[in-house]
Design a protein around this motif. Structure first.
Motif, PDB file in Angstrom:
ATOM      1  N   SER A   1     -12.975  -7.542 -43.634  1.00 40.12           N
ATOM      2  CA  SER A   1     -12.246  -8.790 -43.401  1.00 40.12           C
ATOM      3  C   SER A   1     -12.678  -9.421 -42.073  1.00 40.12           C
ATOM      4  CB  SER A   1     -10.744  -8.522 -43.380  1.00 40.12           C
ATOM      5  OG  SER A   1     -10.025  -9.712 -43.192  1.00 40.12           O
ATOM      6  N   PHE A   2     -12.753 -10.746 -42.071  1.00 39.54           N
ATOM      7  CA  PHE A   2     -13.205 -11.457 -40.875  1.00 39.54           C
ATOM      8  C   PHE A   2     -12.170 -12.456 -40.356  1.00 39.54           C
ATOM      9  CE2 PHE A   2     -15.132 -15.433 -39.282  1.00 39.54           C
ATOM     10  CZ  PHE A   2     -15.632 -14.961 -38.074  1.00 39.54           C
ATOM     11  N   VAL A   3     -11.548 -13.236 -41.237  1.00 39.92           N
ATOM     12  CA  VAL A   3     -10.727 -14.369 -40.811  1.00 39.92           C
ATOM     13  C   VAL A   3      -9.507 -13.899 -40.030  1.00 39.92           C
ATOM     14  CG1 VAL A   3      -9.343 -16.314 -41.603  1.00 39.92           C
ATOM     15  CG2 VAL A   3     -11.531 -15.820 -42.698  1.00 39.92           C
ATOM     16  N   THR A   4      -8.700 -13.011 -40.627  1.00 40.60           N
ATOM     17  CA  THR A   4      -7.470 -12.573 -39.969  1.00 40.60           C
ATOM     18  C   THR A   4      -7.731 -11.858 -38.645  1.00 40.60           C
ATOM     19  OG1 THR A   4      -6.333 -12.441 -42.100  1.00 40.60           O
ATOM     20  CG2 THR A   4      -5.361 -11.232 -40.258  1.00 40.60           C
ATOM     21  N   PRO A   5      -8.667 -10.881 -38.574  1.00 42.18           N
ATOM     22  CA  PRO A   5      -8.943 -10.267 -37.265  1.00 42.18           C
ATOM     23  C   PRO A   5      -9.483 -11.244 -36.242  1.00 42.18           C
ATOM     24  CG  PRO A   5      -9.749  -8.874 -39.027  1.00 42.18           C
ATOM     25  CD  PRO A   5      -9.365 -10.167 -39.661  1.00 42.18           C
ATOM     26  N   ALA A   6     -10.286 -12.215 -36.684  1.00 43.90           N
ATOM     27  CA  ALA A   6     -10.849 -13.171 -35.732  1.00 43.90           C
ATOM     28  C   ALA A   6      -9.777 -14.072 -35.136  1.00 43.90           C
ATOM     29  CB  ALA A   6     -11.922 -14.014 -36.422  1.00 43.90           C
ATOM     30  N   ILE A   7      -8.766 -14.455 -35.935  1.00 48.13           N
ATOM     31  CA  ILE A   7      -7.721 -15.354 -35.445  1.00 48.13           C
ATOM     32  C   ILE A   7      -6.671 -14.598 -34.646  1.00 48.13           C
ATOM     33  CG2 ILE A   7      -5.868 -16.918 -36.148  1.00 48.13           C
ATOM     34  CD1 ILE A   7      -7.603 -17.760 -38.507  1.00 48.13           C
ATOM     35  N   LEU A   8      -6.205 -13.470 -35.160  1.00 47.15           N
ATOM     36  CA  LEU A   8      -5.127 -12.729 -34.500  1.00 47.15           C
ATOM     37  C   LEU A   8      -5.640 -11.785 -33.415  1.00 47.15           C
ATOM     38  CD1 LEU A   8      -2.877 -11.831 -37.570  1.00 47.15           C
ATOM     39  CD2 LEU A   8      -2.612 -13.702 -35.941  1.00 47.15           C
ATOM     40  N   GLY A   9      -6.865 -11.330 -33.544  1.00 49.32           N
ATOM     41  CA  GLY A   9      -7.411 -10.404 -32.551  1.00 49.32           C
ATOM     42  C   GLY A   9      -8.299 -11.076 -31.523  1.00 49.32           C
ATOM     43  N   GLY A  10      -8.987 -12.135 -31.957  1.00 49.66           N
ATOM     44  CA  GLY A  10      -9.897 -12.815 -31.037  1.00 49.66           C
ATOM     45  C   GLY A  10     -11.055 -11.925 -30.627  1.00 49.66           C
ATOM     46  N   PRO A  11     -11.740 -12.283 -29.572  1.00 50.39           N
ATOM     47  CA  PRO A  11     -12.879 -11.461 -29.121  1.00 50.39           C
ATOM     48  C   PRO A  11     -12.472 -10.134 -28.501  1.00 50.39           C
ATOM     49  CG  PRO A  11     -12.478 -13.277 -27.605  1.00 50.39           C
ATOM     50  CD  PRO A  11     -11.577 -13.496 -28.782  1.00 50.39           C
ATOM     51  N   LYS A  12     -11.180  -9.939 -28.219  1.00 46.31           N
ATOM     52  CA  LYS A  12     -10.742  -8.681 -27.614  1.00 46.31           C
ATOM     53  C   LYS A  12     -10.746  -7.532 -28.610  1.00 46.31           C
ATOM     54  CE  LYS A  12      -7.804 -10.710 -24.015  1.00 46.31           C
ATOM     55  NZ  LYS A  12      -6.436 -10.759 -23.437  1.00 46.31           N
ATOM     56  N   VAL A  13     -10.549  -7.818 -29.880  1.00 46.38           N
ATOM     57  CA  VAL A  13     -10.547  -6.783 -30.917  1.00 46.38           C
ATOM     58  C   VAL A  13     -11.951  -6.698 -31.497  1.00 46.38           C
ATOM     59  CG1 VAL A  13      -9.533  -6.028 -33.090  1.00 46.38           C
ATOM     60  CG2 VAL A  13      -8.121  -7.191 -31.393  1.00 46.38           C
ATOM     61  N   LYS A  14     -12.626  -5.611 -31.233  1.00 47.89           N
ATOM     62  CA  LYS A  14     -14.025  -5.466 -31.642  1.00 47.89           C
ATOM     63  C   LYS A  14     -14.097  -4.862 -33.041  1.00 47.89           C
ATOM     64  CE  LYS A  14     -14.961  -6.590 -27.362  1.00 47.89           C
ATOM     65  NZ  LYS A  14     -15.392  -7.965 -27.013  1.00 47.89           N
ATOM     66  N   LEU A  15     -14.503  -5.675 -34.006  1.00 45.78           N
ATOM     67  CA  LEU A  15     -14.658  -5.220 -35.377  1.00 45.78           C
ATOM     68  C   LEU A  15     -16.039  -5.623 -35.891  1.00 45.78           C
ATOM     69  CD1 LEU A  15     -11.159  -6.105 -36.889  1.00 45.78           C
ATOM     70  CD2 LEU A  15     -11.925  -3.923 -35.958  1.00 45.78           C
ATOM     71  N   MET A  16     -16.532  -4.864 -36.861  1.00 46.15           N
ATOM     72  CA  MET A  16     -17.888  -5.065 -37.356  1.00 46.15           C
ATOM     73  C   MET A  16     -18.117  -6.448 -37.970  1.00 46.15           C
ATOM     74  SD  MET A  16     -19.900  -2.224 -37.094  1.00 46.15           S
ATOM     75  CE  MET A  16     -20.869  -1.936 -38.557  1.00 46.15           C
ATOM     76  N   PRO A  17     -17.232  -6.978 -38.828  1.00 48.99           N
ATOM     77  CA  PRO A  17     -17.498  -8.301 -39.398  1.00 48.99           C
ATOM     78  C   PRO A  17     -17.651  -9.381 -38.333  1.00 48.99           C
ATOM     79  CG  PRO A  17     -15.792  -7.204 -40.643  1.00 48.99           C
ATOM     80  CD  PRO A  17     -16.041  -6.357 -39.441  1.00 48.99           C
ATOM     81  N   TYR A  18     -16.904  -9.261 -37.245  1.00 48.18           N
ATOM     82  CA  TYR A  18     -17.015 -10.257 -36.176  1.00 48.18           C
ATOM     83  C   TYR A  18     -18.404 -10.227 -35.548  1.00 48.18           C
ATOM     84  CZ  TYR A  18     -16.022 -12.783 -31.836  1.00 48.18           C
ATOM     85  OH  TYR A  18     -16.065 -13.667 -30.801  1.00 48.18           O
ATOM     86  N   PHE A  19     -18.969  -9.036 -35.375  1.00 50.53           N
ATOM     87  CA  PHE A  19     -20.296  -8.946 -34.770  1.00 50.53           C
ATOM     88  C   PHE A  19     -21.393  -9.355 -35.745  1.00 50.53           C
ATOM     89  CE2 PHE A  19     -17.979  -6.482 -31.667  1.00 50.53           C
ATOM     90  CZ  PHE A  19     -18.599  -6.852 -30.483  1.00 50.53           C
ATOM     91  N   VAL A  20     -21.174  -9.121 -37.034  1.00 52.44           N
ATOM     92  CA  VAL A  20     -22.124  -9.650 -38.018  1.00 52.44           C
ATOM     93  C   VAL A  20     -22.156 -11.172 -37.930  1.00 52.44           C
ATOM     94  CG1 VAL A  20     -22.612  -9.877 -40.483  1.00 52.44           C
ATOM     95  CG2 VAL A  20     -21.863  -7.685 -39.564  1.00 52.44           C
ATOM     96  N   TYR A  21     -20.992 -11.777 -37.817  1.00 56.22           N
ATOM     97  CA  TYR A  21     -20.907 -13.237 -37.722  1.00 56.22           C
ATOM     98  C   TYR A  21     -21.588 -13.753 -36.453  1.00 56.22           C
ATOM     99  CZ  TYR A  21     -18.794 -17.837 -37.023  1.00 56.22           C
ATOM    100  OH  TYR A  21     -18.590 -19.165 -36.784  1.00 56.22           O
ATOM    101  N   THR A  22     -21.317 -13.118 -35.309  1.00 62.69           N
ATOM    102  CA  THR A  22     -21.909 -13.597 -34.054  1.00 62.69           C
ATOM    103  C   THR A  22     -23.413 -13.402 -34.028  1.00 62.69           C
ATOM    104  OG1 THR A  22     -21.405 -11.448 -33.033  1.00 62.69           O
ATOM    105  CG2 THR A  22     -19.797 -13.216 -32.746  1.00 62.69           C
ATOM    106  N   GLN A  23     -23.889 -12.284 -34.574  1.00 62.60           N
ATOM    107  CA  GLN A  23     -25.333 -12.062 -34.594  1.00 62.60           C
ATOM    108  C   GLN A  23     -26.042 -13.058 -35.501  1.00 62.60           C
ATOM    109  OE1 GLN A  23     -27.259  -9.964 -32.829  1.00 62.60           O
ATOM    110  NE2 GLN A  23     -25.462  -9.229 -31.696  1.00 62.60           N
ATOM    111  N   ALA A  24     -25.377 -13.472 -36.583  1.00 63.14           N
ATOM    112  CA  ALA A  24     -26.017 -14.389 -37.530  1.00 63.14           C
ATOM    113  C   ALA A  24     -25.918 -15.840 -37.101  1.00 63.14           C
ATOM    114  CB  ALA A  24     -25.397 -14.211 -38.924  1.00 63.14           C
ATOM    115  N   THR A  25     -24.850 -16.214 -36.381  1.00 62.68           N
ATOM    116  CA  THR A  25     -24.626 -17.626 -36.065  1.00 62.68           C
ATOM    117  C   THR A  25     -24.840 -17.968 -34.598  1.00 62.68           C
ATOM    118  OG1 THR A  25     -22.251 -17.229 -35.720  1.00 62.68           O
ATOM    119  CG2 THR A  25     -22.955 -17.828 -37.943  1.00 62.68           C
ATOM    120  N   THR A  26     -24.611 -17.017 -33.708  1.00 61.88           N
ATOM    121  CA  THR A  26     -24.738 -17.301 -32.277  1.00 61.88           C
ATOM    122  C   THR A  26     -26.115 -16.929 -31.754  1.00 61.88           C
ATOM    123  OG1 THR A  26     -22.369 -16.929 -31.993  1.00 61.88           O
ATOM    124  CG2 THR A  26     -23.734 -16.916 -30.003  1.00 61.88           C
TER     125      THR A  26
END
Length: 294
Positions: free
Chosen positions: A230-255
């Motif tokens: 899951s990406f949407v809920t952790p990204a909104i409620l956790g932000g960059p402080k909560v380190k999860l794999m889908p968030y880093f997949v997104y940042t590596q692909a888009t940033t």
């Protein structure tokens, strides 16, 4: 003559069965084609890209970079931990709810099932922003805590907020398999056990809980796999402080635009999650005497 008749009947039966198998294959062909197009092909592309550099050359550096970095190993561990806690939370909340639904009338069950499924009719983004309001500094939870004379803690942008939001999102995926499993239990087993002197808790631990294991297994596998990716809920409620794999997949692909490394991170998550689910399924089936799936 009878033997010749039986021999003559054999090929006829085989010929009669062949069109049925062929019809079954033709009926399954559209589903197989869609599965191959929407799942197998993207997964194959993901794996192929994970072994390439940004220039297209073959390399193993993407996996060596991930496995050799303790930071990314910690992110993987935190992702699995959040998924496991979400699964446990959904089971703790969903099992009593499924038991309650089992004994209700069809009308009450329909209304409660609609209430359970209603969050799935709302966008995941809207649900996450709804929890931002509820858990925010001026939200109802903080207001109640302040009314009690206590200092409201930080409720957003941490693992707790992510767990609350994910349990809300995934609860239906746990309750529905449990309802199906509980409905298949013979309703005469518990009265028969009580007639032999068993108490309520004994009936639950020795009859209801073991026989509902298929629903628990199915619900746990669905919730765990969906939460881990899951990406949407952790990204909104956790932000960059909560380190999860889908968030880093997104940042590596888009940033950073490092698509091969993003593919490697995603494939590692797929392999680890699949391995854990298979191990969990085999362990539970062995513990239940191969009775989980039939």
């Amino acid at each position: 003559m009878a033997a010749l008749g039986r021999l003559a009947d054999g090929p006829v039966k085989r010929r009669a069965g062949t069109p049925r198998r062929r019809t079954g294959l033709l009926l399954a062909l559209p589903a197989v084609a869609i599965f191959a197009l929407l799942f197998v092909a993207p997964l194959f592309t993901l794996v192929a890209n994970s072994f390439r550099t940004q220039t297209g050359a073959f390399t193993l550096d993407n996996y060596a970079r991930f496995l050799g970095d303790p930071f990314y190993r910690g992110v993987l561990w935190n992702t699995l931990r959040v998924a496991a806690l979400t699964t446990a939370g959904c089971l703790l909340v969903g099992y009593p709810f499924a038991l309650y639904l089992r004994g209700r009338s069809p009308r009450v069950r329909n209304w409660l099932a609609l209430l359970l499924l209603s969050p799935l009719l709302i966008s995941m983004v809207i649900r996450a922003y709804g929890w931002l309001v509820v858990l925010g500094p001026a939200g109802p939870v903080a207001s109640v805590i302040a009314w009690l004379g206590l200092t409201p803690p930080q409720l957003l942008y941490n693992d707790t907020a992510v767990l609350v939001g994910m349990v809300h999102v995934m609860l239906a995926y746990m309750v529905l398999p449990l309802m199906g499993s509980l409905d298949r239990i013979d309703p005469t087993l518990v009265p028969a056990a009580k007639g032999l002197g068993a108490g309520g808790w004994t009936c639950f631990w020795r009859i209801t809980l073991p026989l509902s294991a298929p629903g628990m297994l199915a619900g746990a596998m669905i919730v765990f796999s969906l939460t881990a990716s899951s990406f949407v809920t952790p990204a909104i409620l956790g932000g960059p402080k909560v380190k999860l794999m889908p968030y880093f997949v997104y940042t590596q692909a888009t940033t950073t635009l490092d698509w091969p490394y993003a593919a490697a991170i995603g494939f590692v998550l797929v392999v680890v999650t699949t391995g854990l689910l298979l191990g969990y399924s085999r362990l539970l089936r062995r513990g239940r005497g191969e009775a989980v799936f039939g």
